[in-house]
Design a protein around this motif. Structure first.
Motif, PDB file in Angstrom:
ATOM      1  N   VAL A 267       1.718  -2.816  -6.595  1.00 51.37           N
ATOM      2  CA  VAL A 267       0.964  -3.534  -7.936  1.00 51.37           C
ATOM      3  C   VAL A 267       2.366  -4.565  -8.450  1.00 51.37           C
ATOM      4  N   PHE A 268       3.460  -4.750  -7.985  1.00 51.77           N
ATOM      5  CA  PHE A 268       3.761  -5.925  -8.624  1.00 51.77           C
ATOM      6  C   PHE A 268       4.410  -6.500  -7.996  1.00 51.77           C
ATOM      7  N   VAL A 269       3.615  -6.449  -6.424  1.00 52.60           N
ATOM      8  CA  VAL A 269       3.402  -7.761  -5.652  1.00 52.60           C
ATOM      9  C   VAL A 269       1.834  -8.197  -5.869  1.00 52.60           C
ATOM     10  N   VAL A 270       1.299  -7.625  -6.261  1.00 55.48           N
ATOM     11  CA  VAL A 270      -0.030  -7.551  -6.767  1.00 55.48           C
ATOM     12  C   VAL A 270      -0.615  -8.241  -7.643  1.00 55.48           C
ATOM     13  N   MET A 271      -0.118  -7.740  -8.933  1.00 58.22           N
ATOM     14  CA  MET A 271      -0.672  -8.436 -10.052  1.00 58.22           C
ATOM     15  C   MET A 271       0.573  -9.787 -10.284  1.00 58.22           C
ATOM     16  N   PRO A 272       1.483 -10.717  -9.972  1.00 61.16           N
ATOM     17  CA  PRO A 272       1.330 -11.942  -9.806  1.00 61.16           C
ATOM     18  C   PRO A 272       0.540 -13.260  -8.897  1.00 61.16           C
ATOM     19  N   LEU A 273       0.110 -12.155  -7.987  1.00 57.11           N
ATOM     20  CA  LEU A 273      -0.811 -12.952  -7.342  1.00 57.11           C
ATOM     21  C   LEU A 273      -2.073 -12.915  -7.451  1.00 57.11           C
ATOM     22  N   TYR A 274      -2.611 -11.951  -7.813  1.00 55.03           N
ATOM     23  CA  TYR A 274      -3.973 -11.528  -8.814  1.00 55.03           C
ATOM     24  C   TYR A 274      -3.922 -12.697  -9.967  1.00 55.03           C
ATOM     25  N   MET A 322      -6.165   6.914 -10.655  1.00 52.19           N
ATOM     26  CA  MET A 322      -5.029   5.513 -10.797  1.00 52.19           C
ATOM     27  C   MET A 322      -6.044   4.833  -9.649  1.00 52.19           C
ATOM     28  N   ALA A 323      -6.611   5.299  -8.211  1.00 52.57           N
ATOM     29  CA  ALA A 323      -7.447   4.882  -7.470  1.00 52.57           C
ATOM     30  C   ALA A 323      -8.412   3.886  -7.952  1.00 52.57           C
ATOM     31  N   ALA A 324      -8.733   4.308  -8.671  1.00 53.54           N
ATOM     32  CA  ALA A 324     -10.216   3.951  -9.640  1.00 53.54           C
ATOM     33  C   ALA A 324      -9.733   2.969 -10.462  1.00 53.54           C
ATOM     34  N   ALA A 325      -8.960   3.195 -11.281  1.00 55.56           N
ATOM     35  CA  ALA A 325      -7.912   2.263 -11.770  1.00 55.56           C
ATOM     36  C   ALA A 325      -7.615   0.949 -10.719  1.00 55.56           C
ATOM     37  N   LEU A 326      -6.901   1.584  -9.969  1.00 57.23           N
ATOM     38  CA  LEU A 326      -6.698   0.013  -9.507  1.00 57.23           C
ATOM     39  C   LEU A 326      -7.854  -0.461  -8.493  1.00 57.23           C
ATOM     40  N   LEU A 409      -6.141  -6.925  -1.947  1.00 57.50           N
ATOM     41  CA  LEU A 409      -5.520  -5.872  -1.622  1.00 57.50           C
ATOM     42  C   LEU A 409      -5.337  -4.367  -2.374  1.00 57.50           C
ATOM     43  N   CYS A 410      -5.927  -4.778  -3.903  1.00 61.99           N
ATOM     44  CA  CYS A 410      -6.550  -3.990  -5.038  1.00 61.99           C
ATOM     45  C   CYS A 410      -7.342  -3.100  -4.059  1.00 61.99           C
ATOM     46  N   LEU A 411      -8.501  -3.045  -3.139  1.00 64.76           N
ATOM     47  CA  LEU A 411      -8.868  -1.931  -2.726  1.00 64.76           C
ATOM     48  C   LEU A 411      -7.886  -1.383  -1.687  1.00 64.76           C
ATOM     49  N   VAL A 412      -7.025  -1.788  -1.302  1.00 60.69           N
ATOM     50  CA  VAL A 412      -6.001  -1.647   0.235  1.00 60.69           C
ATOM     51  C   VAL A 412      -5.291  -0.779  -1.036  1.00 60.69           C
ATOM     52  N   GLN A 413      -5.022  -0.502  -2.120  1.00 60.05           N
ATOM     53  CA  GLN A 413      -3.883   0.136  -2.558  1.00 60.05           C
ATOM     54  C   GLN A 413      -5.020   1.627  -3.091  1.00 60.05           C
ATOM     55  N   ALA A 414      -6.018   1.407  -3.427  1.00 61.01           N
ATOM     56  CA  ALA A 414      -6.790   2.717  -3.805  1.00 61.01           C
ATOM     57  C   ALA A 414      -7.125   3.678  -2.882  1.00 61.01           C
ATOM     58  N   LEU A 415      -8.088   3.189  -1.956  1.00 64.19           N
ATOM     59  CA  LEU A 415      -7.936   3.948  -0.584  1.00 64.19           C
ATOM     60  C   LEU A 415      -6.801   4.577  -0.328  1.00 64.19           C
ATOM     61  N   GLY A 416      -5.497   3.626  -0.456  1.00 65.66           N
ATOM     62  CA  GLY A 416      -4.197   4.770   0.415  1.00 65.66           C
ATOM     63  C   GLY A 416      -4.248   5.790  -1.081  1.00 65.66           C
ATOM     64  N   VAL A 417      -4.239   5.193  -1.600  1.00 67.06           N
ATOM     65  CA  VAL A 417      -4.358   6.343  -2.932  1.00 67.06           C
ATOM     66  C   VAL A 417      -4.786   7.689  -3.122  1.00 67.06           C
ATOM     67  N   LEU A 418      -6.062   8.153  -2.746  1.00 65.58           N
ATOM     68  CA  LEU A 418      -7.260   9.132  -2.838  1.00 65.58           C
ATOM     69  C   LEU A 418      -6.748  10.172  -1.326  1.00 65.58           C
ATOM     70  N   PRO A 419      -6.134   9.566  -0.828  1.00 61.76           N
ATOM     71  CA  PRO A 419      -6.157  11.024   0.275  1.00 61.76           C
ATOM     72  C   PRO A 419      -4.923  11.847  -0.503  1.00 61.76           C
ATOM     73  N   VAL A 420      -3.694  11.146  -1.045  1.00 57.98           N
ATOM     74  CA  VAL A 420      -2.547  11.331  -1.835  1.00 57.98           C
ATOM     75  C   VAL A 420      -3.314  12.700  -2.708  1.00 57.98           C
TER      76      VAL A 420
END
Length: 449
Positions: A267-274, A322-326, A409-420
């Protein structure tokens, strides 16, 4: 009213006060952590915005990803050295020296920045040194918590300690981009130098207690009846490789969070780019997103202990939320920029709350599950494990940011958190957490009034 009743009433009233008002030692050390982490966060966020908005050109994703990776390498690479340092030296000395060295590094960088244009390589080098100092400071403070407060106050102390990251996010994240837009990188580094040096002064003015028989600053145990010296952990700790091997439940939980960090810290990379490419906004919007993340974490740190359920159940639920929020800012069809900015701020606040809840529940649990003699090594290893994915995450998402849209990238983040989240729930469902161990035999230090 008798003297005994009056004393009991006064003590009951005191215990209702916040911990930082009842324990001046802990309050001073906690304030020093707020200052150091706020300074580090302000430099990190401000420098990333400086790279994205001013210095990096078309390679802004890669440049910011490399910078964030450099900022997290010390916590991973220095973990064994940090653990040994914390175990062998007085905690007050370690905390004060790390803050003072960071202040001198920031002061030198500030002088260079005011004298001439700061090369990007120097900015990366300063980030590496400042992160190294913080990699020593944070686990040392965490190790010191059970020695500075009573056992009943560990959750409260942990809440304050974890809230430091929230306050740092609020202060540093809010000021960083704004100061860069107004005063350039020079203003950021000068402010960081003052904060680090003030933190070192607070530590120097605080006397750390010690239990009888603990080694002195020279590494020798004091004679019976001798006045206690500054705190130093007892000798005879087990090798680091055995700590996690003998804590299977803790090991599984840490692996879950390490995997989650691979996606959440992006998120610290995605936020400035977003902000730059989707919202087409300036540093004030980056500051608002950072402040929302920090405010959410702050609230979560102080409310997480009140949520019902086991740590694994609460943690799995928070990861799912958090996955939903991201994912929300990445959904197609969101109007921009106004509604898109409001959505992003709300998402960061929810994600921050989840981080705060998870942190306070699990760190408090670890404080009780991990034997006292293993805590310096354990918390250094914990910081290394959780930080090991940050350089990878920063580089991967930084590279992806130059080829994919921030929404993707936001969607990639969310999809990665769900299995965890599912893995953490399984860990608690089929390998329940053990009961906390009894309090350490050393006499806890009471409140200093």
């Amino acid at each position: 009213m008798t003297a005994t009743e009056a004393a009991g009433t006064a003590e009951a009233a005191a215990t209702r006060l916040p911990l930082v008002l009842r324990n001046r030692r802990f309050a001073a050390v906690w304030a020093a952590q707020v200052l150091t982490q706020a300074a580090g966060r302000m430099f990190q966020v401000g420098a990333v915005w400086w790279l994205v908005g001013y210095a990096a050109g078309t390679d802004r994703g890669l440049a910011s990803g490399v910078f964030l990776a450099v900022s997290t390498l010390p916590a991973v690479a220095l973990a064994p050295l940090v653990a040994a340092l914390i175990a062998r030296r007085p905690h007050r000395t370690v905390l004060g020296a790390s803050a003072a060295v960071a202040g001198l590094v920031a002061l030198g960088t500030a002088g260079w920045t005011y004298a001439a244009t700061l090369p990007m390589a120097v900015a990366y080098g300063a980030a590496l040194l400042l992160a190294g100092c913080q990699a020593v400071f944070d686990p040392c403070l965490t190790t010191s918590v059970p020695e500075l407060v009573e056992d009943a106050d560990i959750e409260a102390a942990t809440g304050f300690e974890l809230a430091t990251q929230s306050l740092a996010g609020l202060a540093g994240g809010l000021l960083g981009p704004l100061v860069v837009d107004g005063a350039g990188l020079a203003g950021i580094v000068a402010g960081c130098a003052g904060a680090y040096l003030l933190a070192a002064a607070l530590i120097a003015a605080t006397r750390f207690p010690t239990a009888p028989g603990a080694p002195t600053a020279d590494g020798d145990a004091p004679a019976d009846g001798a006045p206690p010296a500054d705190d130093a952990p007892p000798a005879g700790r087990r090798p680091l490789r055995r700590i996690l091997a003998e804590l299977p439940f803790v090991r599984r939980v840490l692996l879950c969070f390490t995997a989650a960090n691979l996606f959440t810290t992006a998120v610290f990379v995605v936020m400035p780019l977003y902000t730059r490419t989707v919202l087409h906004a300036d540093g004030s919007t980056v500051a608002a997103l950072e402040a929302a993340l920090g405010a959410g974490t702050l609230v979560g740190s102080f409310t997480g202990g009140r949520l019902p359920g086991t740590p694994t159940a609460v943690g799995a639920g928070c990861l799912g939320l958090m996955a939903a929020a991201l994912a929300l800012p990445g959904l197609p069809g969101l109007p921009a920029p106004a509604a898109g900015q409001a959505t992003a701020v709300g998402s960061m606040a929810v994600a921050g709350w989840c981080v705060g809840v998870i942190g306070v529940r699990f760190v408090a649990l670890f404080q009780r599950l991990v034997p006292a003699t293993d805590r310096p090594g354990f918390f250094a290893v914990m910081q290394a494990l959780l930080g090991a994915t940050f350089p990878v995450s920063s580089l991967v998402f930084g590279l992806l940011g130059d080829h994919l849209s921030p929404r993707t990238l936001c969607l990639v983040q969310a999809l990665g958190v769900l299995p965890v989240a599912a893995a953490l729930w399984w860990t608690g469902r089929y390998a329940p957490e053990p009961a906390p161990a009894p309090a350490p035999g050393a006499q806890p230090i009471g409140d200093e009034r």
